[in-house]
Motif scaffolding. Structure first.
Motif, PDB file in Angstrom:
ATOM      1  N   VAL A   2      -0.728   6.990  13.225  1.00 36.07           N
ATOM      2  CA  VAL A   2      -0.413   7.608  11.945  1.00 36.07           C
ATOM      3  C   VAL A   2      -1.965   6.282  11.260  1.00 36.07           C
ATOM      4  CG1 VAL A   2       0.921   7.504   9.965  1.00 36.07           C
ATOM      5  CG2 VAL A   2       1.570   7.988  11.969  1.00 36.07           C
ATOM      6  N   ILE A   3      -2.448   7.038  10.340  1.00 32.84           N
ATOM      7  CA  ILE A   3      -3.342   6.038   9.671  1.00 32.84           C
ATOM      8  C   ILE A   3      -3.144   5.579   8.427  1.00 32.84           C
ATOM      9  CG2 ILE A   3      -5.551   5.414   8.505  1.00 32.84           C
ATOM     10  CD1 ILE A   3      -7.086   7.883  10.804  1.00 32.84           C
ATOM     11  N   LEU A   4      -2.676   3.763   8.396  1.00 37.31           N
ATOM     12  CA  LEU A   4      -1.783   3.529   7.600  1.00 37.31           C
ATOM     13  C   LEU A   4      -1.994   3.059   6.771  1.00 37.31           C
ATOM     14  CD1 LEU A   4       1.327   3.311   6.437  1.00 37.31           C
ATOM     15  CD2 LEU A   4       1.687   1.357   8.573  1.00 37.31           C
ATOM     16  N   SER A   5      -1.827   2.784   5.317  1.00 32.26           N
ATOM     17  CA  SER A   5      -2.827   1.903   4.632  1.00 32.26           C
ATOM     18  C   SER A   5      -1.719   0.905   4.074  1.00 32.26           C
ATOM     19  CB  SER A   5      -4.047   2.639   3.667  1.00 32.26           C
ATOM     20  OG  SER A   5      -2.733   3.002   2.698  1.00 32.26           O
ATOM     21  N   GLY A   6      -1.135   1.002   3.983  1.00 31.10           N
ATOM     22  CA  GLY A   6       0.310   0.729   3.180  1.00 31.10           C
ATOM     23  C   GLY A   6       0.546   1.267   1.644  1.00 31.10           C
ATOM     24  N   GLY A   7      -0.465   2.205   1.332  1.00 31.43           N
ATOM     25  CA  GLY A   7      -0.210   2.745   0.353  1.00 31.43           C
ATOM     26  C   GLY A   7       1.139   4.235   0.109  1.00 31.43           C
ATOM     27  N   HIS A  62      -6.410  -5.855  -0.721  1.00 32.57           N
ATOM     28  CA  HIS A  62      -6.117  -6.189   0.698  1.00 32.57           C
ATOM     29  C   HIS A  62      -5.050  -7.022   1.174  1.00 32.57           C
ATOM     30  CE1 HIS A  62      -6.793  -9.405   4.337  1.00 32.57           C
ATOM     31  NE2 HIS A  62      -7.515  -8.952   4.630  1.00 32.57           N
ATOM     32  N   ASN A  63      -4.331  -6.886  -0.495  1.00 36.07           N
ATOM     33  CA  ASN A  63      -2.751  -6.945  -0.181  1.00 36.07           C
ATOM     34  C   ASN A  63      -2.244  -5.981   0.272  1.00 36.07           C
ATOM     35  OD1 ASN A  63      -2.835  -5.566  -2.343  1.00 36.07           O
ATOM     36  ND2 ASN A  63      -1.957  -7.024  -3.200  1.00 36.07           N
ATOM     37  N   ALA A 113       1.114  -2.756   4.866  1.00 35.52           N
ATOM     38  CA  ALA A 113       1.170  -1.774   5.732  1.00 35.52           C
ATOM     39  C   ALA A 113       1.750  -2.623   6.829  1.00 35.52           C
ATOM     40  CB  ALA A 113      -0.689  -1.093   6.649  1.00 35.52           C
ATOM     41  N   ARG A 114       1.791  -4.127   7.269  1.00 33.40           N
ATOM     42  CA  ARG A 114       2.775  -4.556   8.216  1.00 33.40           C
ATOM     43  C   ARG A 114       4.035  -4.157   7.505  1.00 33.40           C
ATOM     44  NH1 ARG A 114      -0.989  -8.600   7.043  1.00 33.40           N
ATOM     45  NH2 ARG A 114      -2.447  -8.336   8.538  1.00 33.40           N
ATOM     46  N   ALA A 115       4.681  -4.169   6.230  1.00 38.94           N
ATOM     47  CA  ALA A 115       5.865  -4.286   6.289  1.00 38.94           C
ATOM     48  C   ALA A 115       6.438  -2.238   6.400  1.00 38.94           C
ATOM     49  CB  ALA A 115       6.610  -4.316   4.543  1.00 38.94           C
ATOM     50  N   VAL A 116       5.132  -1.990   6.213  1.00 38.57           N
ATOM     51  CA  VAL A 116       6.622  -0.401   6.659  1.00 38.57           C
ATOM     52  C   VAL A 116       6.172  -0.196   7.994  1.00 38.57           C
ATOM     53  CG1 VAL A 116       4.870   2.009   6.135  1.00 38.57           C
ATOM     54  CG2 VAL A 116       5.288   0.498   3.978  1.00 38.57           C
ATOM     55  N   ALA A 117       4.708  -0.315   8.942  1.00 40.39           N
ATOM     56  CA  ALA A 117       5.581  -0.644  10.307  1.00 40.39           C
ATOM     57  C   ALA A 117       6.635  -1.228  10.248  1.00 40.39           C
ATOM     58  CB  ALA A 117       4.506  -1.071  10.768  1.00 40.39           C
ATOM     59  N   GLU A 118       7.437  -2.644   9.791  1.00 37.98           N
ATOM     60  CA  GLU A 118       8.108  -3.178  10.415  1.00 37.98           C
ATOM     61  C   GLU A 118       9.815  -1.893  10.491  1.00 37.98           C
ATOM     62  OE1 GLU A 118      10.724  -7.625   9.109  1.00 37.98           O
ATOM     63  OE2 GLU A 118       8.777  -7.212   9.000  1.00 37.98           O
ATOM     64  N   THR A 123       6.071  -0.195  -0.496  1.00 37.89           N
ATOM     65  CA  THR A 123       3.930   0.170  -0.331  1.00 37.89           C
ATOM     66  C   THR A 123       3.085  -0.029  -1.574  1.00 37.89           C
ATOM     67  OG1 THR A 123       4.375   2.597  -1.895  1.00 37.89           O
ATOM     68  CG2 THR A 123       4.430   2.037   0.601  1.00 37.89           C
ATOM     69  N   THR A 124       1.626   0.465  -1.673  1.00 36.28           N
ATOM     70  CA  THR A 124       1.302  -0.180  -3.317  1.00 36.28           C
ATOM     71  C   THR A 124      -0.185   0.830  -3.328  1.00 36.28           C
ATOM     72  OG1 THR A 124      -0.058  -1.546  -4.334  1.00 36.28           O
ATOM     73  CG2 THR A 124      -0.516  -1.616  -2.124  1.00 36.28           C
ATOM     74  N   SER A 125      -0.789   1.549  -4.327  1.00 33.60           N
ATOM     75  CA  SER A 125      -1.488   2.441  -4.585  1.00 33.60           C
ATOM     76  C   SER A 125      -2.316   1.418  -5.400  1.00 33.60           C
ATOM     77  CB  SER A 125      -0.857   2.898  -5.754  1.00 33.60           C
ATOM     78  OG  SER A 125       0.492   3.753  -4.483  1.00 33.60           O
ATOM     79  N   CYS A 126      -2.456   0.016  -5.894  1.00 28.86           N
ATOM     80  CA  CYS A 126      -3.954  -0.017  -6.811  1.00 28.86           C
ATOM     81  C   CYS A 126      -4.638  -0.276  -6.513  1.00 28.86           C
ATOM     82  CB  CYS A 126      -3.189  -1.314  -7.654  1.00 28.86           C
ATOM     83  SG  CYS A 126      -4.059  -1.551  -8.966  1.00 28.86           S
ATOM     84  N   TYR A 127      -5.678  -0.541  -6.887  1.00 27.90           N
ATOM     85  CA  TYR A 127      -7.181  -0.507  -6.453  1.00 27.90           C
ATOM     86  C   TYR A 127      -6.837  -1.923  -6.980  1.00 27.90           C
ATOM     87  CZ  TYR A 127      -8.238   4.375  -5.583  1.00 27.90           C
ATOM     88  OH  TYR A 127      -8.362   5.807  -4.796  1.00 27.90           O
TER      89      TYR A 127
END
Length: 230
Positions: free
Chosen positions: A9-14, A43-44, A49-54, A192-196
């Motif tokens: 799964v390509i996981l950006s954290g978004g 970069h945050n 992404a780490r939090a989602v994986a956890e 998650t975050t979506s902000c650029y």
């Protein structure tokens, strides 16, 4: 599945990629999240992404791949700090926005295919979308189809008859539909975050923030993350 099949799964954290995590899990796959550190100003999202994986219990299988040369190449407001991230109302709607990162999804999918081949995964999940999106050429169905075809031609797995498929389950969904599906699956949107922009709070003004806020509003739900401005 008697024995769980593997999915990268390509996981950006978004929002979108995290929804893909939820969908892949719901479909019974063993999750192997892959995150890319390409020098993005937001970069945050790596921490997200780490939090989602956890959250999904797969931290030990979560890989973060450095691709800093994308920042060195530049050409995008997401990697070049001298370029300003536009607000949602800025620019020509028919032009590809300056937040497009040249070659990003092509590289991501190539690396994901390499990883999938090594671990024996038959699926790669990516959260691209051709409806509520920013107009990026590497988010279109024809792009995904051609990359999948290339993977079959360019890998040992492909020429040996072991197919690696690209799953883009959000491709033809509106942002509201994506959010509704994620809420049904219990996707942790608060992580998650979506902000650029990449600030401590989502800006609420960039294209990505506005699409996200619009999606939550149309889904009849409250976005659980804080914003500097709504």
């Amino acid at each position: 599945m008697s024995r769980k099949e593997k999915a990268v799964v390509i996981l950006s954290g978004g929002l979108d990629s995290t929804t893909c995590m939820g969908i892949a899990q719901d479909q019974g796959y063993e999750l192997y999240p892959l995150t890319f550190d390409y020098g993005q100003r937001h970069h945050n999202e790596l921490d997200n992404a780490r939090a989602v994986a956890e959250h999904y219990g797969v931290s030990s299988r979560h890989k973060i791949v450095p691709l800093s040369f994308l920042k060195e190449i530049g050409g995008s407001a997401l990697t070049d700090p001298s370029l300003e991230v536009p607000k949602a109302a800025d620019g020509d709607a028919d032009e590809i926005p300056i937040t497009y990162v040249p070659g990003r999804n092509l590289l991501f999918l190539s690396i994901a295919a390499s990883y999938a081949e090594v671990i024996g995964a038959g699926r790669i999940y990516i959260g691209v979308n051709s409806l509520d999106y920013s107009g990026y050429p590497d988010c279109r169905p024809e792009f995904i189809a051609k990359v999948e075809e290339t993977i079959q031609l360019a890998t040992k797995a492909g020429v040996s008859g072991r197919t690696i498929r690209i799953e883009a389950p959000l491709m033809h969904m509106t942002k509201a539909e994506i959010i509704r599906e994620g809420l049904r699956l219990g996707v942790p949107y608060e992580l998650t975050t979506s902000c650029y922009q990449g600030g401590p709070y989502a800006c609420g003004e960039c294209d990505s923030c506005r699409l996200r806020l619009k999606g939550f509003a149309e889904a009849g739900a409250e976005d659980p993350i804080p914003y500097a401005k709504k």
